[in-house]
Design a protein around this motif. Sequence first.
Motif, PDB file in Angstrom:
ATOM      1  N   PRO A  13     130.934  -6.634 -64.402  1.00  0.00           N
ATOM      2  CA  PRO A  13     131.012  -7.458 -63.187  1.00  0.00           C
ATOM      3  C   PRO A  13     129.848  -8.442 -63.051  1.00  0.00           C
ATOM      4  CG  PRO A  13     130.726  -5.110 -62.666  1.00  0.00           C
ATOM      5  CD  PRO A  13     131.025  -5.202 -64.115  1.00  0.00           C
ATOM      6  N   ALA A  14     128.632  -8.039 -63.436  1.00  0.00           N
ATOM      7  CA  ALA A  14     127.492  -8.954 -63.309  1.00  0.00           C
ATOM      8  C   ALA A  14     127.663 -10.139 -64.260  1.00  0.00           C
ATOM      9  CB  ALA A  14     126.185  -8.218 -63.601  1.00  0.00           C
ATOM     10  N   MET A  35     131.881  -4.363 -76.613  1.00  0.00           N
ATOM     11  CA  MET A  35     133.084  -3.527 -76.698  1.00  0.00           C
ATOM     12  C   MET A  35     134.299  -4.405 -77.056  1.00  0.00           C
ATOM     13  SD  MET A  35     131.724  -0.648 -76.031  1.00  0.00           S
ATOM     14  CE  MET A  35     132.984   0.565 -75.657  1.00  0.00           C
ATOM     15  N   THR A 163     123.662  -6.443 -69.286  1.00  0.00           N
ATOM     16  CA  THR A 163     124.118  -5.386 -70.202  1.00  0.00           C
ATOM     17  C   THR A 163     124.254  -4.020 -69.539  1.00  0.00           C
ATOM     18  OG1 THR A 163     121.826  -5.213 -70.834  1.00  0.00           O
ATOM     19  CG2 THR A 163     123.234  -6.430 -72.314  1.00  0.00           C
ATOM     20  N   TYR A 168     127.321   6.460 -68.347  1.00  0.00           N
ATOM     21  CA  TYR A 168     128.645   6.361 -68.974  1.00  0.00           C
ATOM     22  C   TYR A 168     128.552   5.505 -70.241  1.00  0.00           C
ATOM     23  CZ  TYR A 168     131.409   8.782 -65.414  1.00  0.00           C
ATOM     24  OH  TYR A 168     131.944   9.735 -64.584  1.00  0.00           O
ATOM     25  N   THR A 171     131.222   3.437 -72.132  1.00  0.00           N
ATOM     26  CA  THR A 171     131.778   2.162 -71.651  1.00  0.00           C
ATOM     27  C   THR A 171     131.028   0.965 -72.248  1.00  0.00           C
ATOM     28  OG1 THR A 171     130.284   2.095 -69.736  1.00  0.00           O
ATOM     29  CG2 THR A 171     132.424   3.182 -69.419  1.00  0.00           C
ATOM     30  N   SER A 173     127.618   0.554 -71.890  1.00  0.00           N
ATOM     31  CA  SER A 173     126.291   0.414 -71.265  1.00  0.00           C
ATOM     32  C   SER A 173     125.404   1.576 -71.730  1.00  0.00           C
ATOM     33  CB  SER A 173     126.407   0.453 -69.736  1.00  0.00           C
ATOM     34  OG  SER A 173     127.679   0.038 -69.332  1.00  0.00           O
ATOM     35  N   ASP A 176     121.026  -0.830 -74.293  1.00  0.00           N
ATOM     36  CA  ASP A 176     120.690  -1.922 -75.234  1.00  0.00           C
ATOM     37  C   ASP A 176     119.821  -2.994 -74.587  1.00  0.00           C
ATOM     38  OD1 ASP A 176     122.018  -1.069 -77.434  1.00  0.00           O
ATOM     39  OD2 ASP A 176     123.548  -2.650 -77.437  1.00  0.00           O
ATOM     40  N   ALA A 381     120.804  -9.795 -64.629  1.00  0.00           N
ATOM     41  CA  ALA A 381     121.801  -9.549 -63.581  1.00  0.00           C
ATOM     42  C   ALA A 381     122.337  -8.134 -63.699  1.00  0.00           C
ATOM     43  CB  ALA A 381     122.953 -10.550 -63.717  1.00  0.00           C
ATOM     44  N   GLY A 382     122.603  -7.529 -62.551  1.00  0.00           N
ATOM     45  CA  GLY A 382     123.308  -6.246 -62.510  1.00  0.00           C
ATOM     46  C   GLY A 382     122.425  -5.037 -62.710  1.00  0.00           C
ATOM     47  N   ASN A 395     126.735  -0.755 -55.278  1.00  0.00           N
ATOM     48  CA  ASN A 395     126.267  -1.070 -56.638  1.00  0.00           C
ATOM     49  C   ASN A 395     127.030  -2.244 -57.241  1.00  0.00           C
ATOM     50  OD1 ASN A 395     124.064   0.826 -57.345  1.00  0.00           O
ATOM     51  ND2 ASN A 395     125.606   2.321 -56.688  1.00  0.00           N
TER      52      ASN A 395
HETATM   53  C1  LIG Z   1     132.530   6.490 -63.003  1.00  0.00           C
HETATM   54  C2  LIG Z   1     131.894   5.354 -62.228  1.00  0.00           C
HETATM   55  C3  LIG Z   1     132.442   4.969 -61.029  1.00  0.00           C
HETATM   56  C4  LIG Z   1     131.827   3.936 -60.279  1.00  0.00           C
HETATM   57  N1  LIG Z   1     132.413   3.545 -59.111  1.00  0.00           N
HETATM   58  C5  LIG Z   1     131.861   2.525 -58.402  1.00  0.00           C
HETATM   59  C6  LIG Z   1     132.491   2.028 -57.230  1.00  0.00           C
HETATM   60  O1  LIG Z   1     133.635   2.421 -56.886  1.00  0.00           O
HETATM   61  N2  LIG Z   1     131.843   1.050 -56.521  1.00  0.00           N
HETATM   62  C7  LIG Z   1     130.627   0.566 -56.907  1.00  0.00           C
HETATM   63  O2  LIG Z   1     130.067  -0.282 -56.194  1.00  0.00           O
HETATM   64  N3  LIG Z   1     130.033   0.969 -58.060  1.00  0.00           N
HETATM   65  C8  LIG Z   1     130.628   1.917 -58.805  1.00  0.00           C
HETATM   66  N4  LIG Z   1     130.043   2.302 -59.997  1.00  0.00           N
HETATM   67  C9  LIG Z   1     128.844   1.566 -60.477  1.00  0.00           C
HETATM   68  C10 LIG Z   1     129.267   0.231 -61.115  1.00  0.00           C
HETATM   69  O3  LIG Z   1     130.286   0.463 -62.048  1.00  0.00           O
HETATM   70  C11 LIG Z   1     128.082  -0.444 -61.794  1.00  0.00           C
HETATM   71  O4  LIG Z   1     127.087  -0.628 -60.824  1.00  0.00           O
HETATM   72  C12 LIG Z   1     128.484  -1.807 -62.385  1.00  0.00           C
HETATM   73  O5  LIG Z   1     129.502  -1.662 -63.339  1.00  0.00           O
HETATM   74  C13 LIG Z   1     127.282  -2.518 -63.006  1.00  0.00           C
HETATM   75  O6  LIG Z   1     127.713  -3.746 -63.478  1.00  0.00           O
HETATM   76  P1  LIG Z   1     126.973  -4.501 -64.700  1.00  0.00           P
HETATM   77  O7  LIG Z   1     127.829  -5.682 -64.996  1.00  0.00           O
HETATM   78  O8  LIG Z   1     125.561  -4.660 -64.372  1.00  0.00           O
HETATM   79  O9  LIG Z   1     127.035  -3.463 -65.914  1.00  0.00           O
HETATM   80  P2  LIG Z   1     128.272  -2.840 -66.714  1.00  0.00           P
HETATM   81  O10 LIG Z   1     129.463  -2.760 -65.858  1.00  0.00           O
HETATM   82  O11 LIG Z   1     127.732  -1.593 -67.295  1.00  0.00           O
HETATM   83  O12 LIG Z   1     128.556  -3.905 -67.854  1.00  0.00           O
HETATM   84  C14 LIG Z   1     127.638  -4.162 -68.890  1.00  0.00           C
HETATM   85  C15 LIG Z   1     128.379  -4.700 -70.095  1.00  0.00           C
HETATM   86  O13 LIG Z   1     127.438  -5.098 -71.082  1.00  0.00           O
HETATM   87  C16 LIG Z   1     127.916  -4.737 -72.352  1.00  0.00           C
HETATM   88  N5  LIG Z   1     126.800  -4.641 -73.298  1.00  0.00           N
HETATM   89  C17 LIG Z   1     125.788  -3.727 -73.297  1.00  0.00           C
HETATM   90  N6  LIG Z   1     124.933  -3.963 -74.306  1.00  0.00           N
HETATM   91  C18 LIG Z   1     125.400  -5.051 -74.946  1.00  0.00           C
HETATM   92  C19 LIG Z   1     124.967  -5.778 -76.084  1.00  0.00           C
HETATM   93  N7  LIG Z   1     123.861  -5.421 -76.745  1.00  0.00           N
HETATM   94  N8  LIG Z   1     125.680  -6.845 -76.490  1.00  0.00           N
HETATM   95  C20 LIG Z   1     126.819  -7.215 -75.853  1.00  0.00           C
HETATM   96  N9  LIG Z   1     127.294  -6.548 -74.768  1.00  0.00           N
HETATM   97  C21 LIG Z   1     126.589  -5.493 -74.328  1.00  0.00           C
HETATM   98  C22 LIG Z   1     128.601  -3.414 -72.117  1.00  0.00           C
HETATM   99  O14 LIG Z   1     129.509  -3.091 -73.133  1.00  0.00           O
HETATM  100  C23 LIG Z   1     129.260  -3.640 -70.757  1.00  0.00           C
HETATM  101  O15 LIG Z   1     130.566  -4.144 -70.887  1.00  0.00           O
HETATM  102  C24 LIG Z   1     130.642   3.309 -60.764  1.00  0.00           C
HETATM  103  C25 LIG Z   1     130.114   3.710 -61.992  1.00  0.00           C
HETATM  104  C26 LIG Z   1     130.735   4.707 -62.724  1.00  0.00           C
HETATM  105  C27 LIG Z   1     130.147   5.106 -64.053  1.00  0.00           C
END
Ligand SMILES: Cc1cc2nc3c(=O)[nH]c(=O)nc-3n(C[C@H](O)[C@H](O)[C@H](O)COP(=O)(O)OP(=O)(O)OC[C@H]3O[C@@H](n4cnc5c(N)ncnc54)[C@H](O)[C@@H]3O)c2cc1C
Length: 417
Positions: A13-14, A35, A163, A168, A171, A173, A176, A381-382, A395
């Motif tokens: 999402p970020a 992924m 990232t 989890y 998925t 994350s 890295d 971000a994120g 979150n």
């Molecule tokens: C089971 C579960 C349920 C949840 N339910 C909720 C909810 O209902 N509401 C809520 O507000 N929050 C919820 N959360 C928390 C929420 O999912 C996270 O806060 C949110 O996904 C963070 O977003 P992000 O984009 O920062 O990271 P992520 O969603 O973790 O995305 C990061 C991405 O970066 C990629 N990545 C990592 N390293 C690299 C690399 N070296 N090169 C390329 N790509 C890379 C990963 O593969 C991933 O796709 C939940 C979390 C879990 C585990």
Amino acid sequence: MNDFDVIVVGAGPAGLLAAGRAAELGAKILILEKMRQEGRKLMLTGKGRCNITNNAEISEFIKNVYPKGRFLRTAFSNFFSKDIIELLEKYGVETVLSRGGRYFPASNKAADVLQALLKWVKGLNVEILCGHRVEKLLVENNVLQGVQANGQNFKTANVILATGGKSYPATGSNGDGYELARRVGHSIEKALPALVPLETEGGVAQKLQGLNLKNVRAAVWINNKKIAEEFGEMIFTHFGLSGPIILTLSRIVVKELHNKNRVEISIDLKPALDEQKLDKRLLRDLNEHGKKKIGNIFRYWLPATMVPVFTELLEIDPEKECHQISSNERKQILHLLKNLRFKVSHHRSFKEAIITAGGVPTNEISSKTMESKLLNGLYFAGEMIDLDAKTGGYNLQIAYSTGWLAGNMCNKKGEIG
Ligand SMILES: Cc1cc2nc3c(=O)[nH]c(=O)nc-3n(C[C@H](O)[C@H](O)[C@H](O)COP(=O)(O)OP(=O)(O)OC[C@H]3O[C@@H](n4cnc5c(N)ncnc54)[C@H](O)[C@@H]3O)c2cc1C
């Protein structure tokens, strides 16, 4: 000549919000996602329903984010809950407001949220390369040159690291991003699981496994001193305790366990009654049912599955009749109803943690732009930032708002657009 104005690392999402916002401003964007599919974690959110955000005010949001929620004031002021709802609705996701100010898609499908975000970014010509793991930030003489993914170089002057954290890991994350940031000079606040279930000693929780309790109060005791409490819902599991209030308290518990302190959780099964009122009620019930066995009376005060465990803990003969219960025994019952204690032995691992506490410290990032204070052109971000919040949609909102603000830098950079 740069291949891209901005490269976003991570299609969670970020990353999607960062890419979409930057593309809206006319920038040429590439997302690299390791992924095979985007948004794997987003698909799991809210047990597959996705608690999109919360309708709390900014000041309330900030209170629920640790360790320094006020870092998010600018990000929230620029892009907040109403904005993500509006964006999703524009791309076909109807939302519903639920208990506790939580927003969900009306379809109850996290997949619909992901599809809407993908439709938005793809409509803005954002290029996404899945199966591309960023291994390195390319920096020469302290100037950002691009990234290396799968051994291939991609040139850009602007990188947004989105990232995620370490929870989890299946998925994608898996931490890295911390390593990428560390290698260009950032310090990393130790990553610890947060919003994570807790393991308890003694086998009592295990005997109650599957039992869900509503309207109870759980408190955390560190070296016999109460330091936090939460009211709401929890569940007993085969290893200990889980459910919303336990997850919220886990942030403190994990930290204290790592500091090698003695951690206990007490559960007040009758939080609506203070000790005096509860004692009166016990006395009344015992008098009214003087000829009944005490083991049968417990059913008035507890869910049926708790009765045998309660009886065992009290060491009162369940065959005893109510009129035979001494005042000392009544006090023991009262104490147990108000203070069912569990010694916490461990927390569950990152595999079961909803969020990661720790990450890139906020004092190394500009709260106005999300740009690194150490390397020009690098943005965060994120979840990889040292910010985490309680459950309730907070979150994800952190991810959207910080992502949007990082992407918004394309507003200012003369060379873009
Ligand atoms: C089971 C579960 C349920 C949840 N339910 C909720 C909810 O209902 N509401 C809520 O507000 N929050 C919820 N959360 C928390 C929420 O999912 C996270 O806060 C949110 O996904 C963070 O977003 P992000 O984009 O920062 O990271 P992520 O969603 O973790 O995305 C990061 C991405 O970066 C990629 N990545 C990592 N390293 C690299 C690399 N070296 N090169 C390329 N790509 C890379 C990963 O593969 C991933 O796709 C939940 C979390 C879990 C585990």
